[in-house]
Write a protein that holds these residues in place. Structure first.
Motif, mmCIF file in Angstrom:
data_model
loop_
_atom_site.group_PDB
_atom_site.id
_atom_site.type_symbol
_atom_site.label_atom_id
_atom_site.label_comp_id
_atom_site.label_asym_id
_atom_site.label_seq_id
_atom_site.Cartn_x
_atom_site.Cartn_y
_atom_site.Cartn_z
ATOM 1 N N VAL A 1 54.425 52.280 83.290
ATOM 2 C CA VAL A 1 53.230 51.438 83.383
ATOM 3 C C VAL A 1 52.599 51.661 84.749
ATOM 4 O O VAL A 1 53.276 51.620 85.774
ATOM 5 C CB VAL A 1 53.570 49.948 83.201
ATOM 6 N N VAL A 2 51.297 51.915 84.749
ATOM 7 C CA VAL A 2 50.573 52.177 85.994
ATOM 8 C C VAL A 2 49.554 51.066 86.226
ATOM 9 O O VAL A 2 48.807 50.695 85.314
ATOM 10 C CB VAL A 2 49.850 53.536 85.933
ATOM 11 N N ALA A 3 49.524 50.527 87.442
ATOM 12 C CA ALA A 3 48.486 49.572 87.837
ATOM 13 C C ALA A 3 47.468 50.314 88.684
ATOM 14 O O ALA A 3 47.827 50.954 89.671
ATOM 15 C CB ALA A 3 49.107 48.418 88.627
ATOM 16 N N ALA A 4 46.209 50.235 88.291
ATOM 17 C CA ALA A 4 45.180 50.991 88.989
ATOM 18 C C ALA A 4 43.889 50.194 89.069
ATOM 19 O O ALA A 4 43.653 49.275 88.275
ATOM 20 C CB ALA A 4 44.926 52.320 88.278
ATOM 21 N N THR A 5 43.068 50.538 90.034
ATOM 22 C CA THR A 5 41.736 49.952 90.184
ATOM 23 C C THR A 5 40.699 51.030 89.918
ATOM 24 O O THR A 5 40.766 52.116 90.488
ATOM 25 C CB THR A 5 41.536 49.386 91.604
ATOM 26 N N LEU A 6 39.741 50.721 89.027
ATOM 27 C CA LEU A 6 38.648 51.635 88.717
ATOM 28 C C LEU A 6 37.405 51.169 89.467
ATOM 29 O O LEU A 6 37.121 49.963 89.524
ATOM 30 C CB LEU A 6 38.372 51.652 87.215
ATOM 31 N N SER A 7 36.669 52.105 90.016
ATOM 32 C CA SER A 7 35.442 51.732 90.732
ATOM 33 C C SER A 7 34.371 52.789 90.523
ATOM 34 O O SER A 7 34.652 53.978 90.418
ATOM 35 C CB SER A 7 35.723 51.550 92.226
ATOM 36 N N ILE A 8 33.128 52.293 90.459
ATOM 37 C CA ILE A 8 31.962 53.163 90.348
ATOM 38 C C ILE A 8 31.287 53.201 91.715
ATOM 39 O O ILE A 8 30.963 52.166 92.296
ATOM 40 C CB ILE A 8 30.960 52.638 89.301
ATOM 41 N N GLY A 9 31.117 54.382 92.237
ATOM 42 C CA GLY A 9 30.480 54.495 93.547
ATOM 43 C C GLY A 9 31.313 53.835 94.622
ATOM 44 O O GLY A 9 32.523 54.049 94.726
ATOM 45 N N GLU A 10 30.663 52.967 95.420
ATOM 46 C CA GLU A 10 31.339 52.318 96.533
ATOM 47 C C GLU A 10 31.873 50.945 96.178
ATOM 48 O O GLU A 10 32.381 50.223 97.034
ATOM 49 C CB GLU A 10 30.381 52.211 97.729
ATOM 50 N N ASP A 11 31.737 50.531 94.930
ATOM 51 C CA ASP A 11 32.244 49.220 94.521
ATOM 52 C C ASP A 11 33.749 49.156 94.711
ATOM 53 O O ASP A 11 34.462 50.147 94.557
ATOM 54 C CB ASP A 11 31.898 48.933 93.057
ATOM 55 N N GLU A 12 34.233 47.936 95.011
ATOM 56 C CA GLU A 12 35.676 47.760 95.182
ATOM 57 C C GLU A 12 36.401 47.829 93.842
ATOM 58 O O GLU A 12 37.501 48.340 93.748
ATOM 59 C CB GLU A 12 35.967 46.432 95.876
ATOM 60 N N ALA A 13 35.803 47.280 92.813
ATOM 61 C CA ALA A 13 36.414 47.320 91.481
ATOM 62 C C ALA A 13 35.321 47.153 90.444
ATOM 63 O O ALA A 13 34.353 46.417 90.652
ATOM 64 C CB ALA A 13 37.458 46.225 91.326
ATOM 65 N N THR B 1 34.763 46.529 86.217
ATOM 66 C CA THR B 1 35.336 46.285 84.892
ATOM 67 C C THR B 1 34.668 47.212 83.889
ATOM 68 O O THR B 1 33.436 47.208 83.747
ATOM 69 C CB THR B 1 35.119 44.817 84.476
ATOM 70 N N LEU B 2 35.466 48.014 83.216
ATOM 71 C CA LEU B 2 34.944 48.955 82.229
ATOM 72 C C LEU B 2 35.490 48.615 80.854
ATOM 73 O O LEU B 2 36.634 48.181 80.715
ATOM 74 C CB LEU B 2 35.323 50.388 82.588
ATOM 75 N N VAL B 3 34.665 48.812 79.853
ATOM 76 C CA VAL B 3 35.074 48.606 78.465
ATOM 77 C C VAL B 3 34.959 49.947 77.751
ATOM 78 O O VAL B 3 33.927 50.625 77.849
ATOM 79 C CB VAL B 3 34.165 47.561 77.769
ATOM 80 N N ARG B 4 36.006 50.348 77.037
ATOM 81 C CA ARG B 4 35.956 51.593 76.279
ATOM 82 C C ARG B 4 35.714 51.272 74.809
ATOM 83 O O ARG B 4 36.461 50.498 74.210
ATOM 84 C CB ARG B 4 37.251 52.377 76.446
ATOM 85 N N TRP B 5 34.705 51.890 74.244
ATOM 86 C CA TRP B 5 34.379 51.665 72.835
ATOM 87 C C TRP B 5 33.933 52.985 72.234
ATOM 88 O O TRP B 5 32.941 53.571 72.660
ATOM 89 C CB TRP B 5 33.275 50.605 72.732
ATOM 90 N N ARG B 6 34.697 53.476 71.274
ATOM 91 C CA ARG B 6 34.380 54.721 70.578
ATOM 92 C C ARG B 6 34.126 55.865 71.565
ATOM 93 O O ARG B 6 33.100 56.560 71.496
ATOM 94 C CB ARG B 6 33.183 54.528 69.647
ATOM 95 N N ASN B 7 35.087 56.030 72.488
ATOM 96 C CA ASN B 7 35.081 57.131 73.463
ATOM 97 C C ASN B 7 33.922 57.069 74.456
ATOM 98 O O ASN B 7 33.630 58.055 75.139
ATOM 99 C CB ASN B 7 35.074 58.490 72.759
ATOM 100 N N THR B 8 33.240 55.958 74.524
ATOM 101 C CA THR B 8 32.219 55.760 75.549
ATOM 102 C C THR B 8 32.628 54.578 76.416
ATOM 103 O O THR B 8 33.086 53.558 75.896
ATOM 104 C CB THR B 8 30.835 55.492 74.919
ATOM 105 N N TYR B 9 32.461 54.723 77.716
ATOM 106 C CA TYR B 9 32.777 53.637 78.638
ATOM 107 C C TYR B 9 31.507 52.858 78.952
ATOM 108 O O TYR B 9 30.405 53.444 79.117
ATOM 109 C CB TYR B 9 33.372 54.181 79.940
#
Length: 318
Positions: free
Chosen positions: A288-300, A302-310
């Motif tokens: 099990v891996v705990a990770a933080t996802l971020s877009i650009g310079e954001d700290e974190a 929230t992304l939703v995956r639906w039918r291979n699109t985020y």
């Protein structure tokens, strides 16, 4: 006696060469060299067994051993030691030796009188405060399962002096015993790192770079016990991929069915390596891996995956 089936006297002596599993060498890409802590030997118990797997002498407990670089496996990172062991009160010539290293404190080693009794031993061996528990390497050689280290008459000496002289002049014939750690070692490379250059189709508008910061990892579905010796039944497994007779190893075994499965937790990730019991059940151990996802310079983000699109949270609601 001439047939050497019933030794004379109350004691016989043998030299044993310990090796980590491997016949002559180890390929660097296949095996990871053990750390000094992982090969430290604080005690060793020897069981002498006849051809039927019954005890033919008293179990022998040896103290701590100092392992040094192997002269037999010069092209590997293997360590070895050559202690003298004592076969007390023999009833017949042993056919094999089973060895347990770093047995837990209070382990009733005198209670086991046969190979079947040794094979039934199970316990929690993750705690390495007394050293890492090790036992004979178990593997398949054709249709036979090799468990104990084979012993012949030339390995046995009537006096300690004879054996010591033989060791000094390098004429002594030692019993090669290949051992391996009971628990498995799990490592994750670059476990605390930021992974870049990941692009996803975000909100259906095209690829966007996502930064992934791995904060930590742990194991889930871990067994709380295992056998102290590998339980191997070749008829239970398809193919032969799991067996490596050249290196005296098997990469598969029956895990202890009586063990409970434990859930991991973030707090269990205190080191770069985690040790766990073997688990070949229908509920495998998971990473099990705990990770933080971020877009650009954001700290974190929230992304939703639906039918291979985020999607971002707002993008998904839309």
């Amino acid at each position: 006696n001439n047939d050497f089936q019933k030794p004379e006297g109350n004691e016989y002596y043998m030299a044993v060469n310990f090796f980590t599993s491997g016949a002559t060498s180890r390929a660097a890409e296949d095996f990871a060299a053990a750390s000094d802590d992982e090969v430290a030997v604080k005690n060793a118990v020897f069981y002498f067994l006849d051809e039927n797997g019954n005890a033919c002498a008293d179990p022998y407990m040896h103290g701590a051993l100092t392992l040094s670089s192997s002269s037999h496996h010069a092209d590997s990172d293997d360590k070895e030691a050559t202690p003298i062991i004592v076969m007390k009160n023999p009833t017949t010539n042993p056919s094999s030796i089973v060895t347990l290293l770093n047995v837990p404190e209070g382990f009733a080693y005198n209670s086991y009188k046969s190979l079947s009794a040794l094979q039934a031993i199970s316990g929690d061996y993750v705690d390495n405060a007394n050293g890492f528990v090790m036992s004979n390497s178990v593997y398949a050689d054709g249709e036979n399962v090799v468990i104990g280290a084979p012993v012949t008459a030339e390995n046995i000496y009537k006096t300690r002096q004879d054996l010591e002289v033989g060791i000094q002049n390098e004429s002594a014939v030692a019993v090669p015993v290949h051992v391996e750690r009971v628990v498995a070692k799990v490592q994750v490379t670059n476990s605390i790192a930021k992974v870049t250059d990941n692009e996803v189709n975000l909100d259906g508008a095209g690829n966007v770079a996502v930064n992934v910061t791995i904060n930590g990892w742990w194991l889930d579905n871990v067994k709380d016990e295992s056998y102290i010796m590998k339980s191997l039944n070749p008829e239970s497994y398809e193919g032969t991929w799991w067996n490596d007779a050249d290196n005296l190893r098997s990469y598969w075994a029956e895990s202890y069915a009586g063990a409970d499965l434990l859930n991991g937790s973030w707090s269990s990730n205190v080191n770069n390596a985690i040790y766990c019991h073997e688990n070949t059940s229908e509920n495998p151990t998971q990473l099990v891996v705990a990770a933080t996802l971020s877009i650009g310079e954001d700290e974190a983000t929230t992304l939703v995956r639906w039918r291979n699109t985020y999607y971002t949270e707002d993008g998904f609601k839309t």
